[in-house]
Write a protein that holds these residues in place. Structure first.
Motif, PDB file in Angstrom:
ATOM      1  N   HIS A 118      -9.005  -2.717  -2.943  1.00 30.17           N
ATOM      2  CA  HIS A 118      -8.487  -4.008  -2.476  1.00 30.17           C
ATOM      3  C   HIS A 118      -9.537  -5.107  -2.506  1.00 30.17           C
ATOM      4  O   HIS A 118      -9.209  -6.279  -2.616  1.00 30.17           O
ATOM      5  CB  HIS A 118      -7.923  -3.857  -1.068  1.00 30.17           C
ATOM      6  N   HIS A 174      -5.875 -11.398  -3.144  1.00 31.51           N
ATOM      7  CA  HIS A 174      -4.991 -12.498  -3.554  1.00 31.51           C
ATOM      8  C   HIS A 174      -5.773 -13.788  -3.620  1.00 31.51           C
ATOM      9  O   HIS A 174      -6.501 -14.137  -2.700  1.00 31.51           O
ATOM     10  CB  HIS A 174      -3.856 -12.642  -2.537  1.00 31.51           C
ATOM     11  N   LEU A 201       3.754  -9.894   2.408  1.00 32.55           N
ATOM     12  CA  LEU A 201       3.370  -8.541   1.992  1.00 32.55           C
ATOM     13  C   LEU A 201       2.090  -8.047   2.660  1.00 32.55           C
ATOM     14  O   LEU A 201       1.696  -6.896   2.459  1.00 32.55           O
ATOM     15  CB  LEU A 201       3.196  -8.497   0.475  1.00 32.55           C
ATOM     16  N   GLU A 202       1.456  -8.887   3.428  1.00 35.01           N
ATOM     17  CA  GLU A 202       0.188  -8.520   4.052  1.00 35.01           C
ATOM     18  C   GLU A 202       0.302  -7.234   4.869  1.00 35.01           C
ATOM     19  O   GLU A 202      -0.598  -6.372   4.836  1.00 35.01           O
ATOM     20  CB  GLU A 202      -0.304  -9.674   4.936  1.00 35.01           C
ATOM     21  N   LYS A 229       0.534  -3.895   2.414  1.00 35.98           N
ATOM     22  CA  LYS A 229      -0.253  -3.778   1.187  1.00 35.98           C
ATOM     23  C   LYS A 229      -1.030  -2.472   1.106  1.00 35.98           C
ATOM     24  O   LYS A 229      -1.430  -2.061   0.009  1.00 35.98           O
ATOM     25  CB  LYS A 229      -1.196  -4.975   1.037  1.00 35.98           C
ATOM     26  N   ASP A 230      -1.243  -1.781   2.223  1.00 34.94           N
ATOM     27  CA  ASP A 230      -1.963  -0.509   2.202  1.00 34.94           C
ATOM     28  C   ASP A 230      -1.040   0.701   2.147  1.00 34.94           C
ATOM     29  O   ASP A 230      -1.510   1.835   2.151  1.00 34.94           O
ATOM     30  CB  ASP A 230      -2.867  -0.401   3.432  1.00 34.94           C
ATOM     31  N   GLU A 239       1.074  -5.993  -8.514  1.00 39.24           N
ATOM     32  CA  GLU A 239       0.262  -5.175  -7.607  1.00 39.24           C
ATOM     33  C   GLU A 239      -1.135  -5.751  -7.436  1.00 39.24           C
ATOM     34  O   GLU A 239      -1.651  -5.851  -6.316  1.00 39.24           O
ATOM     35  CB  GLU A 239       0.145  -3.752  -8.161  1.00 39.24           C
ATOM     36  N   TYR A 251      -1.253  -9.195  -5.460  1.00 44.96           N
ATOM     37  CA  TYR A 251      -1.031  -9.112  -4.012  1.00 44.96           C
ATOM     38  C   TYR A 251      -1.741  -7.934  -3.358  1.00 44.96           C
ATOM     39  O   TYR A 251      -1.470  -7.624  -2.198  1.00 44.96           O
ATOM     40  CB  TYR A 251       0.478  -9.053  -3.734  1.00 44.96           C
ATOM     41  N   LEU A 309      -1.604  -4.668  -3.673  1.00 49.07           N
ATOM     42  CA  LEU A 309      -0.710  -3.609  -3.208  1.00 49.07           C
ATOM     43  C   LEU A 309      -1.254  -2.241  -3.615  1.00 49.07           C
ATOM     44  O   LEU A 309      -2.193  -2.131  -4.392  1.00 49.07           O
ATOM     45  CB  LEU A 309       0.689  -3.827  -3.779  1.00 49.07           C
ATOM     46  N   THR A 310      -0.622  -1.178  -3.089  1.00 47.34           N
ATOM     47  CA  THR A 310      -1.133   0.176  -3.276  1.00 47.34           C
ATOM     48  C   THR A 310      -0.126   1.053  -4.001  1.00 47.34           C
ATOM     49  O   THR A 310       0.363   2.049  -3.457  1.00 47.34           O
ATOM     50  CB  THR A 310      -1.536   0.804  -1.919  1.00 47.34           C
ATOM     51  N   LYS A 312       8.891  -4.717   0.658  1.00 51.21           N
ATOM     52  CA  LYS A 312       8.689  -4.729   2.109  1.00 51.21           C
ATOM     53  C   LYS A 312       9.801  -3.965   2.819  1.00 51.21           C
ATOM     54  O   LYS A 312       9.556  -3.240   3.787  1.00 51.21           O
ATOM     55  CB  LYS A 312       8.624  -6.165   2.616  1.00 51.21           C
TER      56      LYS A 312
END
Length: 337
Positions: free
Chosen positions: A125, A130, A221-222, A225-226, A240, A243, A245-246, A330
């Motif tokens: 990350h 972002h 999306l915060e 994201k994990d 991905e 933002y 994302l995982t 989400k």
């Protein structure tokens, strides 16, 4: 005096409108790109979409009427890099006047390489944060726009010769979408120079809308994201990364490939190892593979669509496609039931 000024303004308005030429003969391959092209064209004309609904660019076949329309077109806008394989044969027969505009060649894009295998390493990350943009950034870029596109006439930032190694779902990065909008302005203005100021104003409004949506999605999306997840095919790398994302794997690299038993076992292993919360299918393809991978696990099933098949084509399509991706991600990943 005020009445005189008002009368002069009313007389001037139609003159400005009369200077705009109708933008005609515009064909676009897929709906997200069509949305950006139509957003730039605005009220000067209507772009025609070649691939609509739940059809996939990976296996689509043009209708005879579409082939005829391409023969008469002024522009054919497409993603490029081999994504729209259905265009190749028709391109060979097009008259010289038809401008074939590949976004992978004409726009200044961040291009990512295809990932190998279905189970990827976890995202870092810190490297995928972002990056927002503000209006000052946009203004600064505007001063460089003309010079940049002149440079492209001699040496494209990226071309189609890397089709086999590059990921061509780049429209799912808002930053790339804004670069595409700028390229579209320049290409339309080559044929309709009298409309350039209109195209640029439309582009400015469209870029502002993309930026606002981008910032909202990043915030939405915060919280997830994990959370690890798996997708149907590897179409979302740009989203991905943008933002942070995982995503940890895809069942397929390309939707038209036949999955091996080993691939299914690999993905099921990745699902167990990472405790992925969701596996996302796509509406254009059968859900049998997704159900096979899900069987006997606690992972949930969601849906992601990289081209927005169920969204009405038009200038708002691109924004809604991004919003739907964020909403569906989400919705599944934040589920606590």
């Amino acid at each position: 005096m005020k009445k005189l000024l008002l009368a002069l303004c009313l007389l001037a308005s139609p003159i400005v409108s009369a200077q705009a030429a109708e933008t005609t003969g515009v064909l676009v391959s897929i709906a997200p790109l069509h949305s950006l092209v139509q957003g730039v064209m605005g009220k000067t004309g209507e772009a025609d979409l070649l691939l609509s609904g739940y059809a996939s660019p990976h296996d689509y076949q043009l209708k005879p009427s579409q082939v005829r329309a391409m023969q008469k077109a002024n522009f054919v806008f497409y993603i490029g890099g081999g994504l729209e394989t259905f265009l190749a044969k028709s391109f060979d027969t097009l008259p010289p006047h038809v401008r074939k505009i590949s976004m992978s060649s004409k726009a200044r894009l961040e291009i990512l390489e295809n990932r190998e295998g279905g189970a990827w390493e976890a995202h870092d990350h810190s490297a995928h944060g972002h990056e927002g943009e503000n209006e000052d950034d946009h203004k600064a870029e505007g001063h460089k726009e003309e010079a940049a596109h002149k440079e492209h006439d001699h040496h494209d930032h990226h071309d189609d010769e890397h089709a086999e190694t590059d990921d061509h779902h780049f429209w799912l990065s808002p930053s790339n979408a804004k670069a595409m909008v700028k390229a579209i302005v320049q290409e339309l203005a080559r044929v309709y120079p009298e409309n350039k100021s209109i195209y640029k104003e439309n582009a400015k409004a469209l870029i502002a809308s993309i930026s606002a949506t981008d910032q909202k999605i990043a915030k939405d999306l915060e919280s997830i994201k994990d959370v690890p997840y798996i997708v149907f095919h590897d179409a979302y790398q740009y989203f991905e990364k943008h933002y942070a994302l995982t995503a940890v794997g895809s069942i397929l690299l390309e939707p038209d490939e036949a999955p091996s038993v080993g691939r299914i076992q690999e993905i099921r292993g990745k699902l167990k190892e990472t405790k992925a919360a969701c596996i996302f299918q796509e509406p254009q393809f059968s859900d049998k593979l997704v159900k096979t991978v899900l069987e006997g696990t606690e992972a949930r099933n969601g849906t992601l669509d990289p081209i927005g098949a169920d969204i009405e084509p038009g200038p708002n399509h691109y924004i809604k496609t991004l919003e739907n991706l964020a909403k569906n991600l989400k919705g599944c990943l934040s589920h606590t039931g």
